[in-house]
Scaffold this active site. Structure first.
Site, PDB file in Angstrom:
ATOM      1  N   ASP A  65      58.925 -40.229  17.219  1.00 15.59           N
ATOM      2  CA  ASP A  65      59.254 -38.765  16.980  1.00 15.59           C
ATOM      3  C   ASP A  65      60.487 -38.457  17.779  1.00 15.59           C
ATOM      4  OD1 ASP A  65      57.483 -38.168  14.870  1.00 15.59           O
ATOM      5  OD2 ASP A  65      55.968 -37.567  16.060  1.00 15.59           O
ATOM      6  N   GLY A  66      60.400 -39.106  19.253  1.00 12.88           N
ATOM      7  CA  GLY A  66      61.207 -38.939  20.212  1.00 12.88           C
ATOM      8  C   GLY A  66      62.725 -39.507  19.527  1.00 12.88           C
ATOM      9  N   ASN A 110      62.151 -29.170  16.972  1.00  9.31           N
ATOM     10  CA  ASN A 110      61.164 -28.890  17.284  1.00  9.31           C
ATOM     11  C   ASN A 110      61.163 -27.332  17.621  1.00  9.31           C
ATOM     12  OD1 ASN A 110      59.600 -31.174  16.461  1.00  9.31           O
ATOM     13  ND2 ASN A 110      59.808 -32.011  18.551  1.00  9.31           N
ATOM     14  N   ALA A 117      50.507 -21.201  29.619  1.00  8.18           N
ATOM     15  CA  ALA A 117      49.655 -20.573  30.665  1.00  8.18           C
ATOM     16  C   ALA A 117      49.752 -19.313  30.946  1.00  8.18           C
ATOM     17  CB  ALA A 117      49.785 -21.607  31.846  1.00  8.18           C
TER      18      ALA A 117
HETATM   19  P1  NAP Z   1      58.465 -37.717  23.810  1.00  5.24           P
HETATM   20  O1  NAP Z   1      57.899 -38.705  24.557  1.00  5.24           O
HETATM   21  O2  NAP Z   1      59.643 -37.967  23.048  1.00  5.24           O
HETATM   22  O3  NAP Z   1      57.337 -36.880  22.746  1.00  5.24           O
HETATM   23  C1  NAP Z   1      56.329 -36.632  23.306  1.00  5.24           C
HETATM   24  C2  NAP Z   1      54.977 -36.862  22.015  1.00  5.24           C
HETATM   25  O4  NAP Z   1      55.336 -35.481  21.220  1.00  5.24           O
HETATM   26  C3  NAP Z   1      55.301 -37.855  21.534  1.00  5.24           C
HETATM   27  O5  NAP Z   1      53.931 -38.491  21.256  1.00  5.24           O
HETATM   28  C4  NAP Z   1      56.085 -37.572  20.221  1.00  5.24           C
HETATM   29  O6  NAP Z   1      55.910 -38.712  19.291  1.00  5.24           O
HETATM   30  C5  NAP Z   1      55.342 -36.530  20.005  1.00  5.24           C
HETATM   31  N1  NAP Z   1      56.162 -35.460  18.896  1.00  5.24           N
HETATM   32  C6  NAP Z   1      57.438 -35.061  19.096  1.00  5.24           C
HETATM   33  N2  NAP Z   1      57.619 -34.326  18.071  1.00  5.24           N
HETATM   34  C7  NAP Z   1      56.760 -34.166  17.219  1.00  5.24           C
HETATM   35  C8  NAP Z   1      56.174 -33.416  16.260  1.00  5.24           C
HETATM   36  N3  NAP Z   1      57.345 -32.635  15.530  1.00  5.24           N
HETATM   37  N4  NAP Z   1      55.016 -33.491  15.782  1.00  5.24           N
HETATM   38  C9  NAP Z   1      54.109 -34.064  16.274  1.00  5.24           C
HETATM   39  N5  NAP Z   1      54.496 -34.842  17.435  1.00  5.24           N
HETATM   40  C10 NAP Z   1      55.688 -34.686  17.945  1.00  5.24           C
HETATM   41  O7  NAP Z   1      58.876 -36.616  24.863  1.00  5.24           O
HETATM   42  P2  NAP Z   1      60.110 -35.535  25.134  1.00  5.24           P
HETATM   43  O8  NAP Z   1      61.459 -36.353  24.998  1.00  5.24           O
HETATM   44  O9  NAP Z   1      59.768 -35.158  26.360  1.00  5.24           O
HETATM   45  O10 NAP Z   1      60.206 -34.413  24.074  1.00  5.24           O
HETATM   46  C11 NAP Z   1      60.286 -34.554  22.715  1.00  5.24           C
HETATM   47  C12 NAP Z   1      59.275 -33.398  22.170  1.00  5.24           C
HETATM   48  O11 NAP Z   1      57.989 -33.817  22.728  1.00  5.24           O
HETATM   49  C13 NAP Z   1      59.438 -32.105  22.509  1.00  5.24           C
HETATM   50  O12 NAP Z   1      60.188 -31.593  21.011  1.00  5.24           O
HETATM   51  C14 NAP Z   1      58.296 -31.610  22.447  1.00  5.24           C
HETATM   52  O13 NAP Z   1      57.545 -31.008  21.333  1.00  5.24           O
HETATM   53  C15 NAP Z   1      57.288 -32.701  22.837  1.00  5.24           C
HETATM   54  N6  NAP Z   1      56.500 -32.700  24.130  1.00  5.24           N
HETATM   55  C16 NAP Z   1      55.082 -32.393  23.919  1.00  5.24           C
HETATM   56  C17 NAP Z   1      54.363 -31.954  25.214  1.00  5.24           C
HETATM   57  C18 NAP Z   1      52.861 -31.923  25.055  1.00  5.24           C
HETATM   58  O14 NAP Z   1      52.479 -32.067  23.688  1.00  5.24           O
HETATM   59  N7  NAP Z   1      52.211 -31.473  26.142  1.00  5.24           N
HETATM   60  C19 NAP Z   1      55.287 -32.090  26.261  1.00  5.24           C
HETATM   61  C20 NAP Z   1      56.381 -32.224  26.369  1.00  5.24           C
HETATM   62  C21 NAP Z   1      56.940 -32.490  25.387  1.00  5.24           C
HETATM   63  P3  NAP Z   1      56.067 -40.105  19.494  1.00  5.24           P
HETATM   64  O15 NAP Z   1      55.119 -41.033  20.181  1.00  5.24           O
HETATM   65  O16 NAP Z   1      56.285 -40.758  17.827  1.00  5.24           O
HETATM   66  O17 NAP Z   1      57.433 -40.194  19.981  1.00  5.24           O
END
Ligand code: NAP
Length: 273
Positions: free
Chosen positions: A56-57, A130, A194
């Site tokens: 997804d990233g 997102n 939080a």
């Molecule tokens: P990243 O490592 O690219 O993504 C973090 C996780 O979120 C990965 O497992 C990614 O899937 C998943 N993800 C991203 N978009 C998604 C969607 N629309 N539906 C379901 N899962 C999704 O992290 P990053 O570069 O920091 O940020 C990219 C996205 O990660 C952000 O837009 C944010 O939504 C999400 N994120 C989530 C958390 C959390 O859940 N605590 C924290 C920070 C960021 P893949 O493994 O396939 O890449």
């Protein structure tokens, strides 16, 4: 004659998939071009389809590097969660066939627009697939007024607020207890990170879902002159001298290609349960 851009990350599995796709398309006389998402360069060429190989990233980055291309996007998962990545590795032949014979549907997905206004009147704008996350610096509690259009909703205190799209609802929003929203709904979901609910501070503890035409206006307390952090789909932007942050659905959209329209529910079950 079709032309296809293949966006990919650096992982060996992605490189293998890209190679196989190229061989299959070239055998049918269809031109392809590769774009490495780590190059951070905008893809300037003209193509008919965008295929994203990675997780997804990678998908999020490809959308930005395509300069928000209106041509259909489809993803092939080669690791990670891959919720956007509808096609599995063993389905490449089927994907190539469906693209070749034009047997697919596309759904427009509108992006979120977040505009940060500084106290000197200047502003900066971000488009998000997102979500946008607004949080304090150095793990400080963030206090800010939340308005929905002209209506005061709350004075928020906590780590931050996420405003997510429906397709972003399964990402960060879901991890903080927000609802999963079917992608066809053009909504924004405001989810607290939080939130503090005590005798001193009282913030909503749950998510609020609203139509995408509304404006969410966040006005942080003036003591954040050193700045606050705006996180656009995982990319951090430090904004100094912040006055307010206005978020609404933008006029910009991407088209997501689907081979199987009904795959949403099985995808949700496979990836989250
Ligand atoms: P990243 O490592 O690219 O993504 C973090 C996780 O979120 C990965 O497992 C990614 O899937 C998943 N993800 C991203 N978009 C998604 C969607 N629309 N539906 C379901 N899962 C999704 O992290 P990053 O570069 O920091 O940020 C990219 C996205 O990660 C952000 O837009 C944010 O939504 C999400 N994120 C989530 C958390 C959390 O859940 N605590 C924290 C920070 C960021 P893949 O493994 O396939 O890449």
């Amino acid at each position: 004659m079709k032309k296809i851009c293949i966006y990919l990350n650096e992982y060996p599995a992605s490189i293998e998939v890209a190679k196989e796709l190229e061989e299959r398309f070239h055998a049918l006389g269809i031109e392809t071009v590769r774009h490495d998402i780590n190059s951070n360069a905008i893809f300037e060429g003209q193509v008919d389809f965008n295929i994203v190989v990675g997780g997804d990233g990678t998908f999020l980055k490809a959308v930005t590097l395509s300069n928000y291309s209106k041509k259909p996007f489809i993803g092939i998962n080669t690791g990670g969660l891959g919720f956007f990545q509808e096609v599995k590795r063993h389905e490449l032949a089927s994907l190539v066939h469906h693209i070749t014979v034009d047997k697919y549907t596309t759904n427009p997905t509108r992006l979120l627009k977040c505009t940060a206004y500084r106290t000197d009147g200047s502003s900066v704008e971000y488009l998000c697939v997102n979500e946008v996350l607004v949080k304090g610096l150095n793990s400080k509690v963030l206090h800010m007024d939340v308005m929905i259009g002209d209506n005061f909703l709350e004075r928020f205190s906590g780590d931050g607020l996420i405003i997510s799209t429906s397709i972003g609802s399964t990402a960060y929003n879901f991890s903080v207890g927000g609802a999963i929203v079917y992608p066809a709904f053009e909504i924004m979901q405001l989810s607290p990170l939080a939130p503090i609910s005590s005798a001193s501070y009282r913030s909503l503890l749950n998510s609020v879902v609203m139509p995408g035409r509304f404006e969410v206006i966040l006005s942080p307390e003036t003591k954040y002159e050193k700045g606050i952090m705006i996180v656009q789909d995982g990319t951090e932007h430090l904004i100094e001298n912040i006055d307010r942050i206005v978020t609404t659905m933008s006029d910009v959209f991407i088209n997501r290609l689907h081979i199987d329209e009904d795959s949403y529910w099985s995808n949700l079950r496979d990836k989250f349960i």
